[in-house]
Design a protein around this motif. Structure first.
Motif, PDB file in Angstrom:
ATOM      1  N   LYS A  14     -15.421 -24.260 -11.735  1.00 31.13           N
ATOM      2  CA  LYS A  14     -14.160 -24.979 -11.608  1.00 31.13           C
ATOM      3  C   LYS A  14     -13.619 -25.318 -13.005  1.00 31.13           C
ATOM      4  CE  LYS A  14     -14.166 -25.135  -7.107  1.00 31.13           C
ATOM      5  NZ  LYS A  14     -13.170 -24.357  -6.328  1.00 31.13           N
ATOM      6  N   SER A  15     -13.622 -24.311 -13.844  1.00 31.31           N
ATOM      7  CA  SER A  15     -13.242 -24.496 -15.242  1.00 31.31           C
ATOM      8  C   SER A  15     -12.702 -23.191 -15.799  1.00 31.31           C
ATOM      9  CB  SER A  15     -14.461 -24.941 -16.055  1.00 31.31           C
ATOM     10  OG  SER A  15     -14.174 -24.938 -17.442  1.00 31.31           O
ATOM     11  N   PHE A  16     -11.710 -23.311 -16.657  1.00 32.92           N
ATOM     12  CA  PHE A  16     -11.264 -22.160 -17.442  1.00 32.92           C
ATOM     13  C   PHE A  16     -11.182 -22.575 -18.911  1.00 32.92           C
ATOM     14  CE2 PHE A  16      -8.018 -24.130 -14.848  1.00 32.92           C
ATOM     15  CZ  PHE A  16      -6.972 -24.448 -15.697  1.00 32.92           C
ATOM     16  N   LEU A  17     -12.196 -23.353 -19.294  1.00 38.47           N
ATOM     17  CA  LEU A  17     -12.283 -23.906 -20.643  1.00 38.47           C
ATOM     18  C   LEU A  17     -12.981 -22.941 -21.595  1.00 38.47           C
ATOM     19  CD1 LEU A  17     -12.083 -26.249 -22.713  1.00 38.47           C
ATOM     20  CD2 LEU A  17     -14.242 -27.119 -21.754  1.00 38.47           C
ATOM     21  N   CYS A  18     -12.343 -22.720 -22.733  1.00 38.56           N
ATOM     22  CA  CYS A  18     -12.926 -21.975 -23.847  1.00 38.56           C
ATOM     23  C   CYS A  18     -13.098 -22.952 -25.007  1.00 38.56           C
ATOM     24  CB  CYS A  18     -11.998 -20.832 -24.254  1.00 38.56           C
ATOM     25  SG  CYS A  18     -12.485 -19.953 -25.763  1.00 38.56           S
ATOM     26  N   ILE A  19     -14.278 -22.965 -25.600  1.00 38.53           N
ATOM     27  CA  ILE A  19     -14.546 -23.873 -26.711  1.00 38.53           C
ATOM     28  C   ILE A  19     -14.589 -23.073 -28.007  1.00 38.53           C
ATOM     29  CG2 ILE A  19     -16.204 -25.480 -27.742  1.00 38.53           C
ATOM     30  CD1 ILE A  19     -16.992 -26.318 -24.932  1.00 38.53           C
ATOM     31  N   GLY A  20     -13.754 -23.459 -28.953  1.00 39.31           N
ATOM     32  CA  GLY A  20     -13.702 -22.777 -30.247  1.00 39.31           C
ATOM     33  C   GLY A  20     -14.749 -23.320 -31.197  1.00 39.31           C
ATOM     34  N   LEU A  21     -15.603 -22.444 -31.674  1.00 35.12           N
ATOM     35  CA  LEU A  21     -16.670 -22.836 -32.591  1.00 35.12           C
ATOM     36  C   LEU A  21     -16.220 -22.570 -34.027  1.00 35.12           C
ATOM     37  CD1 LEU A  21     -19.715 -21.384 -30.600  1.00 35.12           C
ATOM     38  CD2 LEU A  21     -18.940 -23.770 -30.681  1.00 35.12           C
ATOM     39  N   ASP A  22     -15.340 -23.441 -34.521  1.00 33.46           N
ATOM     40  CA  ASP A  22     -14.763 -23.306 -35.861  1.00 33.46           C
ATOM     41  C   ASP A  22     -15.473 -24.303 -36.772  1.00 33.46           C
ATOM     42  OD1 ASP A  22     -13.142 -21.688 -34.388  1.00 33.46           O
ATOM     43  OD2 ASP A  22     -11.333 -22.893 -34.622  1.00 33.46           O
ATOM     44  N   VAL A  23     -16.575 -23.872 -37.355  1.00 29.92           N
ATOM     45  CA  VAL A  23     -17.488 -24.800 -38.021  1.00 29.92           C
ATOM     46  C   VAL A  23     -17.149 -24.944 -39.504  1.00 29.92           C
ATOM     47  CG1 VAL A  23     -19.887 -25.402 -38.424  1.00 29.92           C
ATOM     48  CG2 VAL A  23     -19.270 -24.066 -36.404  1.00 29.92           C
ATOM     49  N   ASP A  24     -16.834 -26.163 -39.888  1.00 31.82           N
ATOM     50  CA  ASP A  24     -16.542 -26.519 -41.278  1.00 31.82           C
ATOM     51  C   ASP A  24     -17.643 -27.464 -41.751  1.00 31.82           C
ATOM     52  OD1 ASP A  24     -15.578 -27.542 -43.676  1.00 31.82           O
ATOM     53  OD2 ASP A  24     -13.523 -27.785 -42.937  1.00 31.82           O
ATOM     54  N   LEU A  25     -18.380 -27.065 -42.778  1.00 36.54           N
ATOM     55  CA  LEU A  25     -19.493 -27.892 -43.256  1.00 36.54           C
ATOM     56  C   LEU A  25     -19.028 -29.245 -43.788  1.00 36.54           C
ATOM     57  CD1 LEU A  25     -21.818 -25.281 -45.041  1.00 36.54           C
ATOM     58  CD2 LEU A  25     -22.084 -26.326 -42.778  1.00 36.54           C
ATOM     59  N   GLN A  26     -17.736 -29.373 -44.095  1.00 36.50           N
ATOM     60  CA  GLN A  26     -17.214 -30.654 -44.537  1.00 36.50           C
ATOM     61  C   GLN A  26     -16.996 -31.613 -43.370  1.00 36.50           C
ATOM     62  OE1 GLN A  26     -16.820 -31.307 -47.887  1.00 36.50           O
ATOM     63  NE2 GLN A  26     -17.742 -29.274 -48.116  1.00 36.50           N
ATOM     64  N   ASP A  37     -30.296 -23.925 -41.345  1.00 32.82           N
ATOM     65  CA  ASP A  37     -29.026 -23.282 -41.042  1.00 32.82           C
ATOM     66  C   ASP A  37     -28.135 -24.312 -40.339  1.00 32.82           C
ATOM     67  OD1 ASP A  37     -26.873 -21.782 -40.158  1.00 32.82           O
ATOM     68  OD2 ASP A  37     -28.084 -20.052 -39.564  1.00 32.82           O
ATOM     69  N   PRO A  38     -27.399 -25.120 -41.100  1.00 31.49           N
ATOM     70  CA  PRO A  38     -26.589 -26.190 -40.505  1.00 31.49           C
ATOM     71  C   PRO A  38     -25.550 -25.684 -39.506  1.00 31.49           C
ATOM     72  CG  PRO A  38     -26.766 -26.477 -42.873  1.00 31.49           C
ATOM     73  CD  PRO A  38     -27.327 -25.121 -42.568  1.00 31.49           C
ATOM     74  N   ILE A  39     -24.952 -24.540 -39.795  1.00 32.12           N
ATOM     75  CA  ILE A  39     -23.912 -24.014 -38.913  1.00 32.12           C
ATOM     76  C   ILE A  39     -24.493 -23.670 -37.553  1.00 32.12           C
ATOM     77  CG2 ILE A  39     -22.280 -22.119 -38.546  1.00 32.12           C
ATOM     78  CD1 ILE A  39     -21.847 -22.041 -41.563  1.00 32.12           C
ATOM     79  N   ASN A  43     -23.786 -25.362 -33.878  1.00 30.74           N
ATOM     80  CA  ASN A  43     -23.334 -24.567 -32.740  1.00 30.74           C
ATOM     81  C   ASN A  43     -24.290 -24.680 -31.557  1.00 30.74           C
ATOM     82  OD1 ASN A  43     -21.024 -23.646 -33.975  1.00 30.74           O
ATOM     83  ND2 ASN A  43     -21.872 -21.673 -34.563  1.00 30.74           N
ATOM     84  N   LYS A  44     -25.586 -24.594 -31.823  1.00 27.14           N
ATOM     85  CA  LYS A  44     -26.583 -24.671 -30.755  1.00 27.14           C
ATOM     86  C   LYS A  44     -26.473 -25.997 -30.012  1.00 27.14           C
ATOM     87  CE  LYS A  44     -31.566 -24.353 -29.855  1.00 27.14           C
ATOM     88  NZ  LYS A  44     -31.641 -25.657 -29.128  1.00 27.14           N
ATOM     89  N   ALA A  45     -26.312 -27.085 -30.756  1.00 22.37           N
ATOM     90  CA  ALA A  45     -26.197 -28.395 -30.124  1.00 22.37           C
ATOM     91  C   ALA A  45     -24.938 -28.482 -29.263  1.00 22.37           C
ATOM     92  CB  ALA A  45     -26.193 -29.486 -31.193  1.00 22.37           C
ATOM     93  N   ILE A  46     -23.827 -27.952 -29.763  1.00 19.75           N
ATOM     94  CA  ILE A  46     -22.579 -27.956 -28.992  1.00 19.75           C
ATOM     95  C   ILE A  46     -22.737 -27.110 -27.728  1.00 19.75           C
ATOM     96  CG2 ILE A  46     -20.164 -27.227 -28.978  1.00 19.75           C
ATOM     97  CD1 ILE A  46     -20.581 -29.727 -30.650  1.00 19.75           C
ATOM     98  N   ILE A  47     -23.311 -25.932 -27.868  1.00 20.25           N
ATOM     99  CA  ILE A  47     -23.509 -25.048 -26.714  1.00 20.25           C
ATOM    100  C   ILE A  47     -24.429 -25.698 -25.687  1.00 20.25           C
ATOM    101  CG2 ILE A  47     -24.515 -22.850 -25.975  1.00 20.25           C
ATOM    102  CD1 ILE A  47     -23.553 -21.761 -28.781  1.00 20.25           C
ATOM    103  N   ASP A  48     -25.536 -26.255 -26.143  1.00 19.94           N
ATOM    104  CA  ASP A  48     -26.483 -26.886 -25.222  1.00 19.94           C
ATOM    105  C   ASP A  48     -25.838 -28.035 -24.446  1.00 19.94           C
ATOM    106  OD1 ASP A  48     -28.448 -25.144 -26.049  1.00 19.94           O
ATOM    107  OD2 ASP A  48     -29.482 -26.581 -27.344  1.00 19.94           O
TER     108      ASP A  48
END
Length: 275
Positions: A14-26, A37-39, A43-48
């Motif tokens: 029940k979703s059509f959500l796309c999450i943009g993984l635009d990672v800025d170390l700042q 590997d901070p990036i 990303n892994k934490a966001i995905i999980d």
């Protein structure tokens, strides 16, 4: 991934959500900078935290290329993690490629074969022979820039190209691209900040999926986009990047991202239930 599988996932979640993984170390939480590997850790934490809410993830490759080979390795690890743990999720390489035929073939191999993305964004300016090498890949999708969410879109995309009685350039792109070989593999980028254009776009490409950036931070309205842009199979992937991944900046940043994703997903579920 086939379009049929994507539609099934939309209906299941029940979703059509796309999450943009635009990672800025700042911008990521400072404690992650101590990671090897901070990036990827980010990303892994966001995905999980959000994979049960999203049907697609979209890394913008510029945010990885900016960090050289280390950034590219982080991108590679991210897509491998997604494909291994969540193969049902649609993956988008937001690379905006597009070049002469031989070069496009190499770009297509890089994203579809080496990195194993389901789709890639491309620019149509160089025409058919720059896009058809992407379209040749079975069960892969080419997402063509049609009408983007930035202010500069009005410089060219909405201009009439055949005089006073002509049609806008973005309409010419939509109509012409439909004649290309394997055009069934096409999707289109249409910015949420251009909601008033969706009815015309749907009259030209009624069945295609539209990737829609600009909801949230850029001011796009989800209700308007769905009112004019949704088709029988939903046909929309609504992208949110900063509004989700940077919702929090402390040790609980992943929970904050999940909360922001839930808010959007619940709005989408309400829209789907009301259809």
């Amino acid at each position: 991934m086939t379009t049929k599988h994507l539609i099934a996932e939309i209906n299941r979640k029940k979703s059509f959500l796309c999450i943009g993984l635009d990672v800025d170390l700042q911008k990521i939480p400072k404690h992650l900078l101590a990671e090897e590997d901070p990036i990827f850790s980010f990303n892994k934490a966001i995905i999980d935290a959000t994979h049960h809410l999203a049907v697609a993830y979209k890394p913008n490759t510029a945010f990885y290329e900016a960090y050289g080979i280390k950034g590219w390795k982080s991108l590679e690890k991210t897509i491998e993690y997604l494909n291994a743990n969540h193969p049902e999720i649609f993956t988008i390489a937001d690379a905006k490629r597009g070049d002469i035929g031989n070069t496009s073939s190499m770009y297509a191999k890089a994203f579809f074969e080496d990195l194993a993305f389901d789709s890639v964004t491309v620019a149509p300016y160089m025409g058919k022979d720059s896009i058809e090498p992407f379209l040749a890949f079975e069960d892969k999708h080419t997402i063509l820039l049609a009408l983007t969410s930035n202010e500069g879109a009005f410089d060219f995309q909405t201009k009439n190209i055949d005089g006073i009685d002509g049609q806008e350039l973005y309409k010419k792109v939509l109509k012409t691209s439909a004649t290309w070989k394997n055009s069934k593999n096409l999707m289109y980028v249409v910015g949420a900040t251009k909601a008033e254009y969706f009815a015309d776009i749907r009259s030209i490409v009624p069945d295609s999926f539209l990737l829609v950036p600009g909801v949230g931070a850029q001011g796009g309205n989800l209700q308007d986009v769905c009112k004019y842009g949704m088709n029988a199979n939903v046909g929309l992937l609504i992208n949110s990047s900063r509004g989700i991944i940077y919702a929090g900046n402390d040790l609980q940043f992943d929970n904050a991202a999940a909360t922001a994703a839930i808010e959007l997903q619940q709005q989408m579920e309400s829209i789907l239930n009301a259809r």
